[in-house]
Design a protein around this motif. Structure first.
Motif, short mmCIF file in Angstrom:
data_model
loop_
_atom_site.label_atom_id
_atom_site.label_comp_id
_atom_site.label_asym_id
_atom_site.label_seq_id
_atom_site.Cartn_x
_atom_site.Cartn_y
_atom_site.Cartn_z
N ARG A 26 0.69 -1.24 0.02
CA ARG A 26 -0.09 -0.05 0.22
C ARG A 26 0.81 1.34 -0.01
NH1 ARG A 26 -3.02 -3.12 3.66
NH2 ARG A 26 -2.06 -2.14 5.54
N PHE A 27 1.82 1.26 0.71
CA PHE A 27 2.56 2.47 0.89
C PHE A 27 3.39 2.75 -0.63
CE2 PHE A 27 6.71 4.62 1.68
CZ PHE A 27 6.33 5.70 2.59
N THR A 28 3.87 1.44 -1.08
CA THR A 28 4.59 1.74 -2.27
C THR A 28 3.72 2.04 -3.35
OG1 THR A 28 6.19 -0.13 -1.93
CG2 THR A 28 5.96 0.28 -4.00
N ARG A 29 2.38 1.88 -3.28
CA ARG A 29 1.54 2.24 -4.43
C ARG A 29 1.49 3.75 -4.27
NH1 ARG A 29 -1.71 -1.52 -4.01
NH2 ARG A 29 -1.07 -2.50 -5.77
N ARG A 30 1.01 4.23 -3.11
CA ARG A 30 0.86 5.51 -2.80
C ARG A 30 2.01 6.42 -3.17
NH1 ARG A 30 0.03 5.90 3.21
NH2 ARG A 30 0.08 8.02 2.93
N LEU A 31 3.25 5.59 -2.95
CA LEU A 31 4.54 6.60 -3.05
C LEU A 31 4.80 6.65 -4.49
CD1 LEU A 31 7.08 7.80 -1.90
CD2 LEU A 31 8.09 5.35 -2.10
N LEU A 32 4.56 5.65 -5.38
CA LEU A 32 4.61 5.80 -6.79
C LEU A 32 3.72 6.55 -7.31
CD1 LEU A 32 6.25 2.22 -7.43
CD2 LEU A 32 7.45 4.41 -7.02
N ASP A 33 2.57 6.48 -6.80
CA ASP A 33 1.55 7.25 -7.76
C ASP A 33 1.50 8.75 -7.46
OD1 ASP A 33 0.56 4.61 -8.77
OD2 ASP A 33 -1.12 4.56 -7.35
N ASP A 34 1.92 9.07 -6.18
CA ASP A 34 1.56 10.59 -5.90
C ASP A 34 2.82 11.02 -4.86
OD1 ASP A 34 0.79 13.14 -5.30
OD2 ASP A 34 -1.15 12.70 -4.80
N PRO A 35 3.83 10.99 -5.24
CA PRO A 35 5.33 11.33 -4.37
C PRO A 35 4.86 12.47 -3.39
CG PRO A 35 5.94 10.27 -6.32
CD PRO A 35 4.62 10.90 -6.69
N PRO A 36 4.21 13.57 -4.03
CA PRO A 36 3.97 15.00 -3.24
C PRO A 36 3.10 14.77 -2.04
CG PRO A 36 3.94 15.34 -5.75
CD PRO A 36 4.10 13.89 -5.58
N ARG A 37 2.14 13.75 -2.33
CA ARG A 37 1.08 13.50 -1.23
C ARG A 37 1.76 12.84 -0.09
NH1 ARG A 37 -4.31 9.72 -1.62
NH2 ARG A 37 -5.11 10.26 0.38
N VAL A 38 2.72 11.80 -0.32
CA VAL A 38 3.53 11.15 0.51
C VAL A 38 4.09 11.89 1.32
CG1 VAL A 38 4.97 9.25 1.04
CG2 VAL A 38 3.06 8.84 -0.48
N ARG A 39 5.13 12.81 0.77
CA ARG A 39 5.94 13.88 1.26
C ARG A 39 5.27 14.92 2.08
NH1 ARG A 39 10.44 15.13 -3.32
NH2 ARG A 39 11.25 16.65 -1.66
N ALA A 40 4.04 15.27 1.95
CA ALA A 40 3.13 16.06 2.80
C ALA A 40 2.94 15.15 4.01
CB ALA A 40 1.96 16.55 1.99
N TRP A 41 2.28 14.09 3.76
CA TRP A 41 2.11 13.04 4.74
C TRP A 41 3.17 12.86 5.91
CZ3 TRP A 41 4.22 8.49 6.85
CH2 TRP A 41 3.46 7.80 7.69
N LEU A 42 4.28 12.59 5.19
CA LEU A 42 5.43 12.39 6.23
C LEU A 42 6.00 13.54 6.88
CD1 LEU A 42 7.97 10.59 7.29
CD2 LEU A 42 9.14 11.20 5.10
N ARG A 43 5.94 14.79 6.15
CA ARG A 43 6.13 16.25 7.00
C ARG A 43 5.24 16.36 8.12
NH1 ARG A 43 8.78 21.03 5.22
NH2 ARG A 43 8.23 22.70 6.44
N GLN A 44 4.26 15.93 7.87
CA GLN A 44 3.09 16.45 8.93
C GLN A 44 3.11 15.37 10.21
OE1 GLN A 44 0.89 19.06 9.26
NE2 GLN A 44 0.72 18.22 11.39
N PHE A 45 3.52 14.04 9.78
CA PHE A 45 3.78 13.07 10.65
C PHE A 45 4.91 13.52 11.58
CE2 PHE A 45 6.18 9.37 11.96
CZ PHE A 45 5.43 8.83 12.68
N LEU A 46 6.11 13.89 11.23
CA LEU A 46 7.39 14.43 11.90
C LEU A 46 6.81 15.59 12.78
CD1 LEU A 46 9.85 13.76 8.95
CD2 LEU A 46 9.35 12.32 10.95
#
Length: 368
Positions: free
Chosen positions: A150-170
């Motif tokens: 699931r994470f790989t699919r999200r990452l490859l389909d929409d890197p900016p969205r995962v980047r925003a998720w990680l930034r907010q998580f941190l």
């Protein structure tokens, strides 16, 4: 086995020592995910875990493969900035801004490091844009489990969205527990960085690296740093720099960022209970091999109780003195047996303290 960093042409002013709040947050997340690696942090782990908001705890599990094994290179984004001389930010916000400066390709490569094991010492393969590499990434992720898929699919389909998720998580982790940790560890880390910088200026790189860890050595003639670890890897400073990053939470890990094209980084623990001269990986292997033979195990049983001559050991075990001598030679080479002279006799005895440390030495060696 070891990691090597070619430092040919490295100018002294391009060696830097600086603490990193983002790297320390990565180490904090790693300790929370793998408390068994860090027995000295058990109390802190228990307290933080008990006080975590359930929603944040769930999000922490969502991508824990980014920090469970060790932690992803995403936590040292300064090393990926063009020019390979950037330093960590002074604050977590500064470091998150550096994280935003990585390209999507860099971000994806780092995020897939522990899921799909792409080439680490080679140029980026371009998994974001290459359909065949994308399929391979999904195949490899499938062997790790559904969360990784699931994470790989999200990452490859929409890197900016995962980047925003990680930034907010941190940022949420900082608010929940890390701000207090950083306030506590930042002063000693800054003090260590000043000491190392002063040592670098006065004594040079070789002594500075020795002060980082006895597992790190510099061959000045070959212009090469060797880090004694149970892995094989190569890197080079090239026309960039070398960065040393101290950590308060990191022991027993001594980590080396050696990603292709990035600034090499030594992430080293300070205030650790490391022995003055811990055994090398080669010495650990030698000791494990020496103890694996049944005859040598029986010899060690006797030598743990008292000192014996070669002739006495041969008589007890019913073998020839030359055969006993061969076994003793291996045990002595491994540093497990000591020999002293009494008159015309040589007495052999097991070094019980060395054997008692073997388990912890082995664990530190594989976690280093």
């Amino acid at each position: 086995m070891s990691l090597r960093i070619d430092v040919a042409g490295l100018r002294p002013e391009r060696v830097s020592v600086a603490p990193s709040p983002l790297a320390e947050l990565g180490m904090a997340l790693h300790a929370l995910a793998e408390p068994g690696h860090h027995p000295g942090l058990q109390g802190w782990v228990t307290a933080v875990t008990a006080g975590l908001d359930p929603h944040l705890a769930d999000r922490m599990c969502e991508a824990d493969f980014l920090w469970r094994t060790t932690f992803s290179d995403l936590f040292l984004p300064c090393a990926g900035i063009p020019g390979r001389t950037a330093l960590p930010g002074a604050t977590l916000a500064d470091e998150l801004d550096l994280l935003d400066k990585l390209t999507d390709e860099q971000f994806v490569d780092c995020a897939l490091e522990f899921i799909c094991a792409p080439g680490y010492d080679l140029p980026s393969a371009g998994v974001v844009s290459d359909p065949e590499l994308r399929r391979r990434a999904f195949d490899l992720a499938a062997t790790r489990g559904p969360r990784q898929v699931r994470f790989t699919r999200r990452l490859l389909d929409d890197p900016p969205r995962v980047r925003a998720w990680l930034r907010q998580f941190l940022r949420d982790c900082d608010e929940a527990f890390f701000a207090d940790v950083w306030a506590r560890v930042r002063p000693p880390l800054a003090a260590d960085a000043r000491l190392k910088t002063d040592l670098l200026r006065r004594k040079g790189l070789a002594e500075t690296l020795t002060s980082v860890s006895s597992a790190v050595t510099l061959d000045e003639e070959a212009a090469r740093i060797t880090v004694d670890k149970l892995v094989v890897g190569r890197s080079a400073t090239g026309d960039g720099g070398l960065l040393l990053v101290p950590t308060s939470l990191g022991w027993p890990h001594l980590m080396v960022l050696h990603r292709y094209g990035w600034q090499p980084v030594l992430h080293y623990p300070v205030g650790s209970p490391e022995p003055a001269a811990p055994p090398s990986v080669e010495q650990l292997a030698l000791r494990m091999t020496a103890l694996s033979h049944p005859v040598r195990m029986r010899i060690c049983r006797m030598l743990a109780r008292s000192a014996y001559t070669t002739t006495e050991l041969a008589q007890v075990h019913g073998v020839s003195a030359p055969e006993i001598s061969r076994h003793l030679t291996l045990l002595k080479k491994a540093g497990l047996v000591t020999t002293r002279r009494r008159g015309r006799y040589l007495l052999h005895q097991l070094d019980v303290a060395v054997v008692a440390r073997l388990g912890s030495d082995f664990l530190e060696g594989i976690l280093r």
